[in-house]
Scaffold this motif. Structure first.
Motif, PDB file in Angstrom:
ATOM      1  N   GLY A 142       0.798  -1.170  -0.164  1.00  0.00           N
ATOM      2  CA  GLY A 142      -0.153   0.026   0.104  1.00  0.00           C
ATOM      3  C   GLY A 142       1.120   1.370  -0.106  1.00  0.00           C
ATOM      4  O   GLY A 142       2.035   1.217   0.253  1.00  0.00           O
ATOM      5  N   VAL A 143       0.134   2.489  -0.202  1.00  0.00           N
ATOM      6  CA  VAL A 143       0.678   3.713  -0.405  1.00  0.00           C
ATOM      7  C   VAL A 143      -0.181   4.622   0.711  1.00  0.00           C
ATOM      8  O   VAL A 143      -1.379   4.672   0.602  1.00  0.00           O
ATOM      9  CB  VAL A 143       0.798   4.252  -1.654  1.00  0.00           C
ATOM     10  N   ILE A 144       0.772   5.630   1.276  1.00  0.00           N
ATOM     11  CA  ILE A 144      -0.126   6.778   2.002  1.00  0.00           C
ATOM     12  C   ILE A 144       0.240   7.913   1.241  1.00  0.00           C
ATOM     13  O   ILE A 144       1.481   8.252   0.857  1.00  0.00           O
ATOM     14  CB  ILE A 144       0.155   6.658   3.438  1.00  0.00           C
ATOM     15  N   VAL A 145      -0.663   8.704   1.026  1.00  0.00           N
ATOM     16  CA  VAL A 145      -0.493  10.439   0.610  1.00  0.00           C
ATOM     17  C   VAL A 145      -0.581  11.083   2.088  1.00  0.00           C
ATOM     18  O   VAL A 145      -1.638  11.113   2.667  1.00  0.00           O
ATOM     19  CB  VAL A 145      -1.674  10.656  -0.322  1.00  0.00           C
ATOM     20  N   MET A 146       0.459  11.928   1.952  1.00  0.00           N
ATOM     21  CA  MET A 146       0.362  12.892   3.231  1.00  0.00           C
ATOM     22  C   MET A 146       0.399  14.116   2.876  1.00  0.00           C
ATOM     23  O   MET A 146       0.151  14.627   1.727  1.00  0.00           O
ATOM     24  CB  MET A 146       1.957  12.788   3.964  1.00  0.00           C
ATOM     25  N   GLY A 147       0.364  15.057   3.813  1.00  0.00           N
ATOM     26  CA  GLY A 147      -0.009  16.621   3.496  1.00  0.00           C
ATOM     27  C   GLY A 147       0.951  17.165   2.610  1.00  0.00           C
ATOM     28  O   GLY A 147       0.835  17.912   1.738  1.00  0.00           O
ATOM     29  N   LYS A 148       2.156  16.743   2.730  1.00  0.00           N
ATOM     30  CA  LYS A 148       3.522  17.253   1.962  1.00  0.00           C
ATOM     31  C   LYS A 148       3.204  16.782   0.261  1.00  0.00           C
ATOM     32  O   LYS A 148       4.034  17.437  -0.321  1.00  0.00           O
ATOM     33  CB  LYS A 148       4.843  16.605   2.355  1.00  0.00           C
ATOM     34  N   ASN A 149       2.451  15.828   0.172  1.00  0.00           N
ATOM     35  CA  ASN A 149       2.261  15.330  -1.182  1.00  0.00           C
ATOM     36  C   ASN A 149       1.290  15.873  -2.008  1.00  0.00           C
ATOM     37  O   ASN A 149       0.852  15.731  -2.765  1.00  0.00           O
ATOM     38  CB  ASN A 149       1.958  13.929  -1.266  1.00  0.00           C
TER      39      ASN A 149
END
Length: 422
Positions: free
Chosen positions: A102-109
């Motif tokens: 899996g992949v997580i998208v954070m605020g920096k992305n």
């Protein structure tokens, strides 16, 4: 016939009649089986029935696991972070060759809605050659923890939702978040927060919590969880076993909470138990030291907390995922691969590694080495992989891409929700 012959004939007839009456008398139900008179005609013995070994039914998921390589299995254990707002060669390698789960998208992305959608689509398209789709995950709590781009309305902070004390509104809030996440192509959300807001000095929870009453937090948190689940988004409740009574931000250092297990059961664990009893699919474990439960390891690395408490005592059989292993609470004292191996041995299924390409690669290598050395059995590995694949199947996770985001539709849904708030 003379008189004597008639008398003899009469006696014979009486005896025959008497014999018939005796045969018609019902048997005594209390008669000992050992005294039962065997029948005159023996019943022929039946041919013996030979029963072979039971047919072993192998599920499609078990078949898939049998066909997976060690590298593919280990890759499924990782949920990794993205560097920057666009797709990179490092991300391509981790997806294509390391088969991450899996992949997580954070605020920096996050940049614009279009660029965010493009990033997610690129991630999914890269994974298409792999046979297992990705968890596309995000922290979308609302309030100050939101990863939505400008132009998309976010939920109010959890504390405001808690003050409504309305399960219907909480359910609709979960439903709204699910609609938003579907537009961008997500399938997993690290929310809701089930921590109790019971320490005013807490620097990291505060208004992210629904409130200070465990029953209220559980009731509304479960409603929000179901609002997402019923609309096809995997809800990951957090931060087990409770981050509300801390005075240290675990992003920076390791918090320590000096409470008894009895206190945890009566306060912090109440919402989590409610969520488990109501069908929670996934639980995120925090980085907190609870000396009364485990004096050596933080909760995210503790067998006493993950296996003994969460799985055995609280009867949770879903996915356990760590909080980000690159946070200061862990990284100050352990290397990320060391922490990941220990966490997996202790009962975690998914290992969240947000930062550092080297951290992600080295963790895969460390897990493979631990398996090859016998420190982790393949049976234990398969157990977690099966949970992961089962959850992906349950939610029909796929690497489908979306062409665009309908911001107007989302904002109209948001206005409908907000109109219900007091």
């Amino acid at each position: 016939m003379n008189r004597q012959g008639s008398l003899i004939l009469g006696i014979i007839c009486c005896l025959l009649i008497l014999s018939g009456c005796l045969q018609s008398v019902p048997q005594d139900n209390n008669q000992d089986d050992s005294e039962t008179i065997p029948p005159m005609i023996e019943t022929p013995e039946k041919e013996p029935v030979i029963i072979g070994p039971p047919e072993i039914i192998v599920s499609p998921i078990d078949e898939m696991i049998d066909q997976m390589t060690l590298a593919e299995k280990v890759g499924q254990l990782l949920v990794i972070g993205v560097e920057g707002t666009s797709f990179s060669d490092e991300m391509d390698n981790l997806i294509r060759n390391y088969h991450v789960g899996g992949v997580i998208v954070m605020g920096k992305n996050v940049s614009t809605a279009a660029e965010m959608l493009q990033l997610i689509n690129n991630i999914k398209q890269t994974n298409e050659p792999n046979k297992i789709p990705l968890f596309m995950s995000v922290d979308e709590e609302g309030g100050r923890v939101s990863r939505l781009p400008a132009g998309i309305s976010k939920l109010p902070e959890a504390a405001k939702m808690g003050k409504q004390n309305d399960k219907t509104i909480s359910y609709r809030a979960g439903n709204y978040v699910a609609e938003v996440l579907h537009e961008f192509g997500y399938n997993m959300n690290f929310a809701p927060v089930l921590d109790i807001n019971n320490n005013p000095k807490n620097p990291v929870i505060g208004d992210r919590s629904l409130g200070a009453d465990p029953e209220l937090v559980g009731r509304l948190g479960v409603a929000t969880m179901h609002g997402m689940m019923d609309n096809g988004i995997i809800s990951v409740v957090k931060h087990f076993p409770g981050h509300g009574d801390t005075v240290v931000d675990s992003h920076k250092a390791l918090p320590k909470v000096e409470v008894t297990l009895e206190r945890l059961r009566n306060v912090e664990l109440v919402p989590f138990q409610q969520a488990i009893d109501k069908g929670a699919d996934a639980v995120m474990v925090a980085h907190i030291l609870f000396p009364a439960l485990d004096p050596d390891y933080p909760s995210s690395m503790s067998e006493a907390i993950i296996t003994d408490l969460l799985r055995d005592d609280m009867q949770f059989d879903g996915i356990v995922i760590t909080d980000d292993l690159t946070m200061g609470a862990i990284a100050n004292d352990y290397t990320v691969p060391e922490a990941a191996v220990q966490s997996f041995i202790s009962g975690s299924d998914l290992l969240l590694i947000v930062n550092g390409y080297d951290n992600q690669i080295n963790t895969v290598n460390a897990l493979v080495a631990a398996i090859e050395a016998g420190e982790i059995t393949e049976e234990r590995l398969n157990e977690s992989v099966k949970r992961i694949l089962t959850l992906k199947e349950k939610y029909d996770v796929a690497d489908d891409v979306n062409e665009s985001v309908d911001a107007k539709k989302l904002n109209d849904l948001y206005q409908e929700l907000i109109s219900r708030l007091k």
